[in-house]
Design a protein around this motif. Sequence first.
Motif, PDB file in Angstrom:
ATOM      1  N   ILE A 163      -1.631   7.018  -9.545  1.00 57.63           N
ATOM      2  CA  ILE A 163      -1.391   6.499  -8.140  1.00 57.63           C
ATOM      3  C   ILE A 163      -2.563   6.267  -7.120  1.00 57.63           C
ATOM      4  O   ILE A 163      -2.607   5.057  -6.820  1.00 57.63           O
ATOM      5  CB  ILE A 163      -0.526   7.583  -7.366  1.00 57.63           C
ATOM      6  CG1 ILE A 163       0.763   7.757  -7.899  1.00 57.63           C
ATOM      7  CG2 ILE A 163      -0.392   7.370  -5.802  1.00 57.63           C
ATOM      8  CD1 ILE A 163       1.599   9.118  -7.552  1.00 57.63           C
ATOM      9  N   VAL A 164      -3.493   7.200  -7.346  1.00 53.70           N
ATOM     10  CA  VAL A 164      -5.023   6.766  -6.622  1.00 53.70           C
ATOM     11  C   VAL A 164      -5.613   5.450  -7.269  1.00 53.70           C
ATOM     12  O   VAL A 164      -5.885   4.704  -6.301  1.00 53.70           O
ATOM     13  CB  VAL A 164      -5.853   7.949  -6.674  1.00 53.70           C
ATOM     14  CG1 VAL A 164      -6.994   7.486  -5.882  1.00 53.70           C
ATOM     15  CG2 VAL A 164      -4.908   9.092  -5.735  1.00 53.70           C
ATOM     16  N   THR A 165      -5.477   5.491  -8.398  1.00 56.13           N
ATOM     17  CA  THR A 165      -6.238   4.250  -9.188  1.00 56.13           C
ATOM     18  C   THR A 165      -5.470   3.060  -8.641  1.00 56.13           C
ATOM     19  O   THR A 165      -6.340   1.994  -8.193  1.00 56.13           O
ATOM     20  CB  THR A 165      -6.240   4.575 -10.729  1.00 56.13           C
ATOM     21  OG1 THR A 165      -6.991   5.644 -10.829  1.00 56.13           O
ATOM     22  CG2 THR A 165      -7.077   3.254 -11.250  1.00 56.13           C
ATOM     23  N   GLU A 166      -4.287   3.053  -8.681  1.00 54.77           N
ATOM     24  CA  GLU A 166      -3.539   1.817  -8.486  1.00 54.77           C
ATOM     25  C   GLU A 166      -3.717   1.327  -6.936  1.00 54.77           C
ATOM     26  O   GLU A 166      -3.857   0.264  -6.497  1.00 54.77           O
ATOM     27  CB  GLU A 166      -2.116   2.034  -8.485  1.00 54.77           C
ATOM     28  CG  GLU A 166      -1.043   0.626  -8.378  1.00 54.77           C
ATOM     29  CD  GLU A 166      -1.466  -0.401  -9.020  1.00 54.77           C
ATOM     30  OE1 GLU A 166      -1.117  -1.718  -8.506  1.00 54.77           O
ATOM     31  OE2 GLU A 166      -2.168  -0.566 -10.001  1.00 54.77           O
ATOM     32  N   LEU A 167      -3.598   2.273  -6.106  1.00 50.91           N
ATOM     33  CA  LEU A 167      -3.971   2.077  -4.469  1.00 50.91           C
ATOM     34  C   LEU A 167      -5.284   1.739  -4.316  1.00 50.91           C
ATOM     35  O   LEU A 167      -5.542   0.723  -3.583  1.00 50.91           O
ATOM     36  CB  LEU A 167      -3.609   3.549  -3.791  1.00 50.91           C
ATOM     37  CG  LEU A 167      -2.115   3.747  -3.614  1.00 50.91           C
ATOM     38  CD1 LEU A 167      -1.853   5.107  -2.909  1.00 50.91           C
ATOM     39  CD2 LEU A 167      -1.439   2.600  -2.703  1.00 50.91           C
ATOM     40  N   GLU A 168      -6.375   2.076  -5.023  1.00 43.19           N
ATOM     41  CA  GLU A 168      -7.600   1.855  -4.792  1.00 43.19           C
ATOM     42  C   GLU A 168      -7.685   0.237  -5.189  1.00 43.19           C
ATOM     43  O   GLU A 168      -8.398  -0.423  -4.853  1.00 43.19           O
ATOM     44  CB  GLU A 168      -8.695   2.657  -5.793  1.00 43.19           C
ATOM     45  CG  GLU A 168      -8.898   3.966  -5.216  1.00 43.19           C
ATOM     46  CD  GLU A 168      -9.634   4.739  -5.920  1.00 43.19           C
ATOM     47  OE1 GLU A 168      -9.962   5.912  -5.531  1.00 43.19           O
ATOM     48  OE2 GLU A 168      -9.909   4.482  -7.055  1.00 43.19           O
ATOM     49  N   HIS A 169      -7.114  -0.047  -6.337  1.00 42.80           N
ATOM     50  CA  HIS A 169      -7.157  -1.397  -6.957  1.00 42.80           C
ATOM     51  C   HIS A 169      -6.512  -2.364  -6.069  1.00 42.80           C
ATOM     52  O   HIS A 169      -7.180  -3.380  -5.748  1.00 42.80           O
ATOM     53  CB  HIS A 169      -6.281  -1.335  -8.065  1.00 42.80           C
ATOM     54  CG  HIS A 169      -6.410  -2.624  -8.751  1.00 42.80           C
ATOM     55  ND1 HIS A 169      -7.217  -3.527  -9.545  1.00 42.80           N
ATOM     56  CD2 HIS A 169      -5.116  -3.679  -8.878  1.00 42.80           C
ATOM     57  CE1 HIS A 169      -6.757  -4.768  -9.833  1.00 42.80           C
ATOM     58  NE2 HIS A 169      -5.328  -4.694  -9.463  1.00 42.80           N
ATOM     59  N   ARG A 170      -5.278  -2.114  -5.443  1.00 40.24           N
ATOM     60  CA  ARG A 170      -4.799  -2.785  -4.321  1.00 40.24           C
ATOM     61  C   ARG A 170      -5.657  -3.161  -3.215  1.00 40.24           C
ATOM     62  O   ARG A 170      -5.653  -4.132  -2.570  1.00 40.24           O
ATOM     63  CB  ARG A 170      -3.382  -2.237  -4.104  1.00 40.24           C
ATOM     64  CG  ARG A 170      -2.205  -2.300  -5.201  1.00 40.24           C
ATOM     65  CD  ARG A 170      -1.022  -1.692  -4.768  1.00 40.24           C
ATOM     66  NE  ARG A 170      -0.184  -1.761  -6.010  1.00 40.24           N
ATOM     67  CZ  ARG A 170       1.299  -1.931  -6.018  1.00 40.24           C
ATOM     68  NH1 ARG A 170       1.844  -1.825  -4.786  1.00 40.24           N
ATOM     69  NH2 ARG A 170       2.015  -1.741  -6.821  1.00 40.24           N
ATOM     70  N   ALA A 171      -6.103  -1.882  -2.844  1.00 39.86           N
ATOM     71  CA  ALA A 171      -7.042  -1.999  -1.583  1.00 39.86           C
ATOM     72  C   ALA A 171      -8.255  -2.929  -1.534  1.00 39.86           C
ATOM     73  O   ALA A 171      -8.619  -3.774  -1.037  1.00 39.86           O
ATOM     74  CB  ALA A 171      -7.630  -0.593  -1.255  1.00 39.86           C
ATOM     75  N   PHE A 202       0.636  -1.399  -0.099  1.00 38.85           N
ATOM     76  CA  PHE A 202      -0.045   0.127   0.067  1.00 38.85           C
ATOM     77  C   PHE A 202       0.922   1.390  -0.021  1.00 38.85           C
ATOM     78  O   PHE A 202       0.440   2.176   0.211  1.00 38.85           O
ATOM     79  CB  PHE A 202      -0.849   0.186   1.141  1.00 38.85           C
ATOM     80  CG  PHE A 202      -2.002  -0.990   1.201  1.00 38.85           C
ATOM     81  CD1 PHE A 202      -2.690  -1.340  -0.141  1.00 38.85           C
ATOM     82  CD2 PHE A 202      -2.465  -1.389   2.295  1.00 38.85           C
ATOM     83  CE1 PHE A 202      -3.599  -2.450  -0.151  1.00 38.85           C
ATOM     84  CE2 PHE A 202      -3.515  -2.492   2.281  1.00 38.85           C
ATOM     85  CZ  PHE A 202      -4.088  -2.841   1.212  1.00 38.85           C
ATOM     86  N   GLU A 203       2.061   1.294  -0.395  1.00 36.59           N
ATOM     87  CA  GLU A 203       3.034   2.294  -0.426  1.00 36.59           C
ATOM     88  C   GLU A 203       3.637   2.228  -1.702  1.00 36.59           C
ATOM     89  O   GLU A 203       4.310   1.391  -2.169  1.00 36.59           O
ATOM     90  CB  GLU A 203       4.188   2.209   0.639  1.00 36.59           C
ATOM     91  CG  GLU A 203       4.832   3.467   0.792  1.00 36.59           C
ATOM     92  CD  GLU A 203       6.123   3.611   1.788  1.00 36.59           C
ATOM     93  OE1 GLU A 203       6.757   4.537   1.978  1.00 36.59           O
ATOM     94  OE2 GLU A 203       6.213   2.466   2.425  1.00 36.59           O
ATOM     95  N   ILE A 204       3.471   3.129  -2.579  1.00 32.51           N
ATOM     96  CA  ILE A 204       3.491   2.992  -3.894  1.00 32.51           C
ATOM     97  C   ILE A 204       4.438   4.474  -4.445  1.00 32.51           C
ATOM     98  O   ILE A 204       4.255   5.596  -3.841  1.00 32.51           O
ATOM     99  CB  ILE A 204       2.650   2.887  -5.046  1.00 32.51           C
ATOM    100  CG1 ILE A 204       1.517   3.798  -5.093  1.00 32.51           C
ATOM    101  CG2 ILE A 204       1.928   1.363  -4.637  1.00 32.51           C
ATOM    102  CD1 ILE A 204       0.350   3.531  -6.042  1.00 32.51           C
TER     103      ILE A 204
END
Length: 174
Positions: free
Chosen positions: A100-108, A49-51
């Motif tokens: 960045i936000v989209t990737e974090l949302e996907h991972r979450a 969750f850190e990218i």
Amino acid sequence: MIIRTVRQADYSPISDLLMTTFSKSQNGYGGEAALVERIRKDPTYKRRFEIVADQAGRLVGYGLLSNVIIENENQSKTGLCLAPMAVIASHQRQGIGKQIVTELEHRAALAKFSFISVLGWPDYYGKLGYQRASQFGITPPFPAPDDPYMIKAIIPNGLSGVHGTVHYLRAFGM
């Protein structure tokens, strides 16, 4: 440019990026680099969750999710908060923050979290689907203007029945 999970070698460049970017922002630097260091020490910290946004070996953007709990008298629900998120000035308005936000949302969502909260620019985060948290009966544990305190369900019905006060990690100093 690639969006990738943080590496230990990124820690110092991330601190520099955060200090520089937030120092030049309207609100100024508020200890975001130190906050990141404290979050990394929390037992709930997850490196996935850190990218970073990496452009040919240069970090141009950063985002971190950490656990929060929304609690009321009857229940509590664990989700995530986005803090901090930054893109260096020379690379803003190019869609890097959105990536960045989209990737974090996907991972979450893959990790089965149902929502992400953020205290940020309403015009920016509103375009990404974030809404005022107060619309859901969700409040911060500190005084904050209503418009920038936002939340987004990242799975269907992710905010269904969720209301109460958001509680942050101790790393936030609350």
